[in-house]
Design a protein around this motif. Structure first.
Motif, PDB file in Angstrom:
ATOM      1  N   ILE B 378     -13.417  50.897 -25.537  1.00 52.96           N
ATOM      2  CA  ILE B 378     -13.244  50.418 -25.347  1.00 52.96           C
ATOM      3  C   ILE B 378     -13.948  49.176 -23.958  1.00 52.96           C
ATOM      4  O   ILE B 378     -13.917  50.092 -22.566  1.00 52.96           O
ATOM      5  CB  ILE B 378     -11.596  49.958 -25.562  1.00 52.96           C
ATOM      6  N   THR B 379     -14.471  48.083 -24.360  1.00 54.76           N
ATOM      7  CA  THR B 379     -15.242  47.441 -23.826  1.00 54.76           C
ATOM      8  C   THR B 379     -14.699  47.246 -22.413  1.00 54.76           C
ATOM      9  O   THR B 379     -14.963  47.661 -21.842  1.00 54.76           O
ATOM     10  CB  THR B 379     -16.254  46.343 -24.014  1.00 54.76           C
ATOM     11  N   ASN B 380     -13.569  46.733 -22.812  1.00 56.08           N
ATOM     12  CA  ASN B 380     -13.034  46.002 -21.492  1.00 56.08           C
ATOM     13  C   ASN B 380     -11.723  46.596 -20.829  1.00 56.08           C
ATOM     14  O   ASN B 380     -10.959  46.710 -21.584  1.00 56.08           O
ATOM     15  CB  ASN B 380     -12.735  44.584 -21.473  1.00 56.08           C
ATOM     16  N   THR B 381     -11.846  47.695 -20.120  1.00 54.20           N
ATOM     17  CA  THR B 381     -10.925  48.727 -19.834  1.00 54.20           C
ATOM     18  C   THR B 381      -9.483  48.079 -18.815  1.00 54.20           C
ATOM     19  O   THR B 381     -10.762  47.414 -17.950  1.00 54.20           O
ATOM     20  CB  THR B 381     -11.273  50.335 -19.351  1.00 54.20           C
ATOM     21  N   GLY B 382      -9.128  47.930 -19.258  1.00 58.41           N
ATOM     22  CA  GLY B 382      -8.182  47.394 -17.898  1.00 58.41           C
ATOM     23  C   GLY B 382      -6.495  46.727 -18.398  1.00 58.41           C
ATOM     24  O   GLY B 382      -5.936  47.813 -19.325  1.00 58.41           O
ATOM     25  N   LEU B 383      -6.269  46.345 -17.816  1.00 54.21           N
ATOM     26  CA  LEU B 383      -4.526  45.638 -18.312  1.00 54.21           C
ATOM     27  C   LEU B 383      -4.547  44.151 -18.571  1.00 54.21           C
ATOM     28  O   LEU B 383      -5.178  43.412 -17.940  1.00 54.21           O
ATOM     29  CB  LEU B 383      -4.139  45.427 -16.591  1.00 54.21           C
ATOM     30  N   MET B 388       4.429  39.666 -26.965  1.00 51.52           N
ATOM     31  CA  MET B 388       4.528  40.102 -28.401  1.00 51.52           C
ATOM     32  C   MET B 388       4.683  39.508 -29.603  1.00 51.52           C
ATOM     33  O   MET B 388       4.412  38.096 -29.664  1.00 51.52           O
ATOM     34  CB  MET B 388       6.129  40.532 -28.435  1.00 51.52           C
ATOM     35  N   GLY B 389       3.909  40.298 -30.567  1.00 52.16           N
ATOM     36  CA  GLY B 389       3.406  40.321 -31.155  1.00 52.16           C
ATOM     37  C   GLY B 389       2.740  39.823 -32.010  1.00 52.16           C
ATOM     38  O   GLY B 389       1.463  39.889 -33.052  1.00 52.16           O
ATOM     39  N   THR B 390       1.422  40.186 -31.040  1.00 49.31           N
ATOM     40  CA  THR B 390      -0.031  38.817 -30.954  1.00 49.31           C
ATOM     41  C   THR B 390      -0.964  40.864 -31.734  1.00 49.31           C
ATOM     42  O   THR B 390      -0.564  42.242 -31.486  1.00 49.31           O
ATOM     43  CB  THR B 390      -1.017  39.808 -29.441  1.00 49.31           C
ATOM     44  N   SER B 391      -1.412  40.268 -32.498  1.00 52.55           N
ATOM     45  CA  SER B 391      -2.687  41.791 -33.667  1.00 52.55           C
ATOM     46  C   SER B 391      -3.298  42.756 -32.809  1.00 52.55           C
ATOM     47  O   SER B 391      -3.385  42.531 -31.284  1.00 52.55           O
ATOM     48  CB  SER B 391      -2.756  40.195 -34.783  1.00 52.55           C
ATOM     49  N   LEU B 392      -2.685  43.623 -33.417  1.00 54.75           N
ATOM     50  CA  LEU B 392      -3.721  44.472 -32.772  1.00 54.75           C
ATOM     51  C   LEU B 392      -5.669  44.470 -32.661  1.00 54.75           C
ATOM     52  O   LEU B 392      -5.960  44.880 -31.598  1.00 54.75           O
ATOM     53  CB  LEU B 392      -3.808  46.556 -33.478  1.00 54.75           C
ATOM     54  N   ARG B 393      -5.600  43.700 -33.848  1.00 56.94           N
ATOM     55  CA  ARG B 393      -7.509  42.997 -33.113  1.00 56.94           C
ATOM     56  C   ARG B 393      -7.763  42.220 -32.206  1.00 56.94           C
ATOM     57  O   ARG B 393      -8.809  42.323 -32.253  1.00 56.94           O
ATOM     58  CB  ARG B 393      -7.499  42.362 -35.172  1.00 56.94           C
ATOM     59  N   THR B 394      -6.863  41.584 -32.291  1.00 54.33           N
ATOM     60  CA  THR B 394      -6.826  40.732 -30.842  1.00 54.33           C
ATOM     61  C   THR B 394      -7.084  40.941 -29.949  1.00 54.33           C
ATOM     62  O   THR B 394      -7.776  41.158 -28.657  1.00 54.33           O
ATOM     63  CB  THR B 394      -5.519  39.677 -30.684  1.00 54.33           C
ATOM     64  N   GLU B 397     -10.492  44.322 -30.733  1.00 54.00           N
ATOM     65  CA  GLU B 397     -11.421  43.359 -30.479  1.00 54.00           C
ATOM     66  C   GLU B 397     -12.158  42.066 -29.488  1.00 54.00           C
ATOM     67  O   GLU B 397     -13.072  41.804 -29.566  1.00 54.00           O
ATOM     68  CB  GLU B 397     -12.060  43.074 -32.479  1.00 54.00           C
ATOM     69  N   THR B 398     -10.980  41.160 -29.601  1.00 53.41           N
ATOM     70  CA  THR B 398     -11.401  40.223 -28.692  1.00 53.41           C
ATOM     71  C   THR B 398     -10.697  39.907 -27.461  1.00 53.41           C
ATOM     72  O   THR B 398     -11.970  40.034 -26.665  1.00 53.41           O
ATOM     73  CB  THR B 398     -10.019  39.328 -29.342  1.00 53.41           C
ATOM     74  N   ILE B 399      -9.843  40.796 -26.820  1.00 57.66           N
ATOM     75  CA  ILE B 399      -8.762  40.974 -25.450  1.00 57.66           C
ATOM     76  C   ILE B 399     -10.708  42.392 -24.674  1.00 57.66           C
ATOM     77  O   ILE B 399     -10.617  41.785 -23.998  1.00 57.66           O
ATOM     78  CB  ILE B 399      -8.146  41.064 -25.242  1.00 57.66           C
ATOM     79  N   GLY B 400     -10.152  43.158 -25.636  1.00 49.81           N
ATOM     80  CA  GLY B 400     -10.933  44.336 -25.204  1.00 49.81           C
ATOM     81  C   GLY B 400     -12.614  44.116 -25.619  1.00 49.81           C
ATOM     82  O   GLY B 400     -12.704  45.854 -25.013  1.00 49.81           O
ATOM     83  N   GLY B 401     -12.574  43.537 -26.608  1.00 51.08           N
ATOM     84  CA  GLY B 401     -14.205  43.330 -26.339  1.00 51.08           C
ATOM     85  C   GLY B 401     -14.803  44.404 -27.429  1.00 51.08           C
ATOM     86  O   GLY B 401     -15.884  44.854 -27.090  1.00 51.08           O
TER      87      GLY B 401
END
Lengths: 242, 549
Positions: B378-383, B388-394, B397-401
């Motif tokens: 994943i592009t943005n490894t980190g913390l 709760m309830g945020t989708s895995l895609r968000t 793909e979005t947060i993780g880049g």
């Protein structure tokens, strides 16, 4: 009308394999089963020693519950419905016994405990005719340094009966376990040869409670090692607070 | 002391700390940024600031800002301002120090080339990695100096403890936690309020609080970051819990592999004791609370509560059958409350803002936010911390880049060796305890290992089985011998030497080990196998065909 005072420990009724039974509520399922001669397989539990819960052979089914319960560690309760010998349990027990046979080198034909071995007897009652999981064929040591006894790690199933009897009944705590996972091994003192142990009293209780041919008396040949553990219930009873 | 006194103290600290300061340069001093060179950056910045002779600016070491892959991270912000108001710079090197200081001071006392160079490493303010997060547990991470007691008090720290002790009964504290709907963040998701009230209802006498910081899942570092960034927050949560259940003694069981967390905890405990925030008669009440650290010697199984308690008592770290549960007979046979680091870190805001406020965040049955550690492909490894309830895609793909190197997403492993994988088809699922369970995995403590299309799922299963096999304590037969057999079979399949009989034996063993093992380690050890079989069975079958049997 005065309310009847209840005794400190209540008596409950429960049903095991279709039999209605009564038991004190501080008893475990395995104690009730043993009292009523309902066979429950177990390799680590021994009356007079503390609970271990490691062999997982005494697991039973309980009505209304998906998960299994270890008969040695589960207290009875009012209205329990217990099944001790379902197809599922028989299959699990067979697999666990097979796992034990494959883990170390349990070769009955050359074992001093042949014919007097709890593991062997259990395999027969559980219907283990062959072992389906691959044997590991790992080499283990034999320690014959003690003048009276011998430990053969090839036969050890890590039930820790020796550890517990030495600590709780003899009070020496010579035995313990080292390592983790399949590298576990019972040890005397700090993994020194048994013969050099400074704490061992040579009482032999560990040998008598060992379910297999792992702990045996020196000088025994194939099939000659018969264990005698009549001492255990007597000593355990004397240790109970009056 | 009451809340007004504490407020006054906080104001005093604020004015002491921030007198004449209008900008601060924060350097992440958590383990991951330190490993990528934060210490020399900190020294260079201190040097550059001294050289610039600017008394209105200071350099401050802070905790984790989250974007570990871009470390060392440096932020420029107003004193104690929230992270989302800061200007962040990635991959900062000691040579960049003069340019960073110039940017903080708004001066042009730096070469144009150096300023332009730094500008390329400025993280855009609207970067989705930060924009989609809601930082509640990590509210102070990357803002305050974790070694500073007064820094924590200055941002409102210990207000919840004072409030609980001086204005609330233990029953009211438990009611607030129950109303919040908080569930245990260690993996099981057991309702925290219920756990607290069970221990509270045990007869009075010696009771204990334990903080489980034996984080051991591969790829999980949430607890480490919390302890390294905001240790007082955890102590405060533990003290509130102790007050609620009637305990006067706490233990933090932290793994020895986290030396920085241990050091910061020790500092935090020492300073809190010195300030009278831990010890006897806290804030002139009858409440006493003392905390001790215990270091884990590197056994994963010691994260299991009964093994952990045995280890604290100095015994061999192995589980025992439950019941009795720790709430009834725990440490030295006394009623004991065990919660995870993140659970305790959630307590202070719940007390301050009320359970209803917390319950408004998240989903129907999973409240609040959750900290996740993103690792793997994943592009943005980190913390990160999201509701709760945020989708895995968000999250991915979005947060993780998204997935780096132009590769495609294949699966994400949640819950570490006790969890399972989720394939691309289910990426739109909102993450909570129940949705993940439906997918055949678990929330776990929050590690997410992302795999791209080059990953072999048989290898993944083999890796986790090897982990469980070597971490099995050896007490019960199915886990000790079963994980070893399963690992052998997985290895055989991965090497392309297995038959269909081997695969069906593997499935049988999965069932037996799951149903018969003594503790959670063994019961969940088959999960990675079952889950990869559920979604990627064809990969196993391809491996079988290599033998032609």
């Amino acid at each position: 009308m005065p309310v009847a005072t209840s005794p400190a420990v209540r008596v409950v009724t429960l049903n095991i394999d279709g039999q209605d039974l009564s038991a004190r509520e501080d008893e475990t399922i395995i104690e009730v089963c043993r009292e009523h001669r309902i066979p429950i397989p177990s390799l680590c539990h021994l009356d007079g020693l503390t609970l271990w819960g490691g062999c997982r052979l005494c697991l039973v089914e309980m009505a209304g519950q998906e998960r299994l319960f270890a008969a040695c560690s589960t207290r009875v309760a009012e209205g329990m419905h217990i099944l001790t010998n379902t197809e599922r349990l028989r299959r699990y027990r067979r697999t666990i016994v097979e796992l034990l046979f494959a883990e170390r080198n349990h070769v009955c034909a050359v074992c001093v405990s042949n014919g007097h071995c709890e593991l062997q007897a259990l395999a027969q009652t559980c219907g283990v005719t062959h072992v389906t999981v691959p044997y590991r064929h790992q080499r283990y040591d034999v320690d014959s340094s003690h003048e009276m006894f011998r430990v053969d790690h090839n036969r050890c199933i890590l039930c820790t009966r020796c550890v517990r009897v030495c600590d709780q009944i003899e009070g020496a705590h010579t035995w313990d376990v080292k390592g983790r996972g399949s590298d576990c091994q019972v040890i005397t003192d700090l993994a020194q040869p048994w013969g050099e142990s400074s704490t061992c009293t040579s009482c032999g209780k560990c040998v008598q409670v060992c379910p297999t041919g792992a702990l045996v008396e020196q000088g025994t040949s194939v099939g000659e090692m018969v264990k005698d553990r009549r001492f255990l219930p007597i000593l355990a009873r004397r240790r109970q607070p009056r | 002391m009451n809340r007004d006194d504490l407020d006054e103290q906080a104001h005093r600290y604020q004015s002491d700390h921030n007198a004449g300061i209008n900008q601060e340069v924060r350097v992440c001093m958590a383990a991951s940024c330190q490993s990528s060179g934060a210490l020399p950056v900190f020294d260079a910045l201190t040097h550059a600031l001294t050289a610039a002779a600017a008394p209105t600016c200071r350099v401050k070491g802070v905790g984790c800002m989250g974007l570990c892959s871009a470390g060392p991270l440096v932020a420029v912000a107003a004193p104690d301002a929230a992270l989302n108001t800061a200007t962040l710079y990635r991959d900062v090197q000691p040579d960049d120090a003069p340019a960073v200081v110039a940017a903080a001071l708004g001066s042009d006392n730096v070469t144009a080339a150096a300023a332009a160079e730094l500008e390329t490493r400025r993280i855009p303010a609207d970067l989705p990695f930060f924009a989609y997060q809601q930082r509640l547990v990590l509210e102070h991470a990357g803002v305050i100096d974790p070694d500073s007691f007064s820094g924590y008090v200055a941002v409102g720290g210990y207000a919840a403890l004072v409030q609980a002790l001086t204005e609330m009964t233990p029953g009211q504290v438990i009611a607030a936690v129950t109303a919040s709907g908080l569930r245990g963040r260690g993996g099981g998701g057991y309702p925290t309020g219920l756990k607290w009230s069970t221990v509270a209802k045990m007869p009075p006498g010696q009771k204990y609080v334990i903080c489980n910081a034996d984080e051991g899942d591969p790829g999980a570092f949430m607890d480490r970051a919390i302890l390294e960034s905001d240790p007082h927050r955890v102590l405060e949560g533990m003290a509130i819990a102790a007050y609620a259940i009637g305990a006067n003694k706490g233990f933090i069981y932290v793994r020895a592999e986290y030396p920085l967390a241990v050091e910061r905890l020790n500092t935090a405990i020492r300073k809190a004791k010195k300030a009278g925030f831990l010890g006897n008669h806290l804030f002139e009440t009858q409440f006493n609370f003392d905390v001790e650290l215990r270091l884990g010697a590197g056994a994963f199984v010691c994260g299991e509560e009964t093994a952990l308690m045995a280890s604290i008592q100095g015994l061999r770290g192995q589980p025992r059958p439950r019941p009795p549960y720790p709430a009834e007979a725990g440490l030295w046979g006394r009623p004991t409350l065990i919660n995870n680091v993140e659970t305790f870190a959630n307590i202070a805001p719940i007390i301050e803002n009320g359970g209803e406020w917390f319950a408004a965040i998240g989903t129907e049955r999973s409240k609040g936010t959750k900290v996740f550690a993103l690792a793997g492909a994943i592009t943005n490894t980190g913390l990160i911390e999201v509701p709760m309830g945020t989708s895995l895609r968000t999250i991915i793909e979005t947060i993780g880049g998204g997935i780096p190197n132009g590769r495609a997403f294949k699966a994400v492993q949640t819950g570490g060796p006790s969890g399972g994988c989720i394939p691309a088809d289910h990426l739109d699922v909102g993450v909570d305890y129940d949705s993940l369970k439906t997918l055949g995995t678990i929330m776990g403590s929050g590690g997410m290992i992302v795999m791209d299309d080059s990953a072999s799922m048989v290898d993944v299963a083999r890796y986790f089985m090897e982990f469980c096999m070597s971490e099995s304590c050896g007490k019960c037969v199915p886990c000790r011998a079963g994980t070893q057999q399963m690992h052998g079979l997985l290895d055989k399949i991965a090497r392309g030497q297995a038959s269909h009989a081997d695969l069906s034996l593997l499935e049988q063993l999965c069932e037996v080990v799951r149903a018969t093992s003594l503790c959670g380690l063994g019961q969940t050890a088959p999960n990675p196998v079952l889950s990869t079989l559920r979604y990627f069975r064809h990969e196993y079958e391809q491996q079988l065909q290599l033998t032609g049997v």
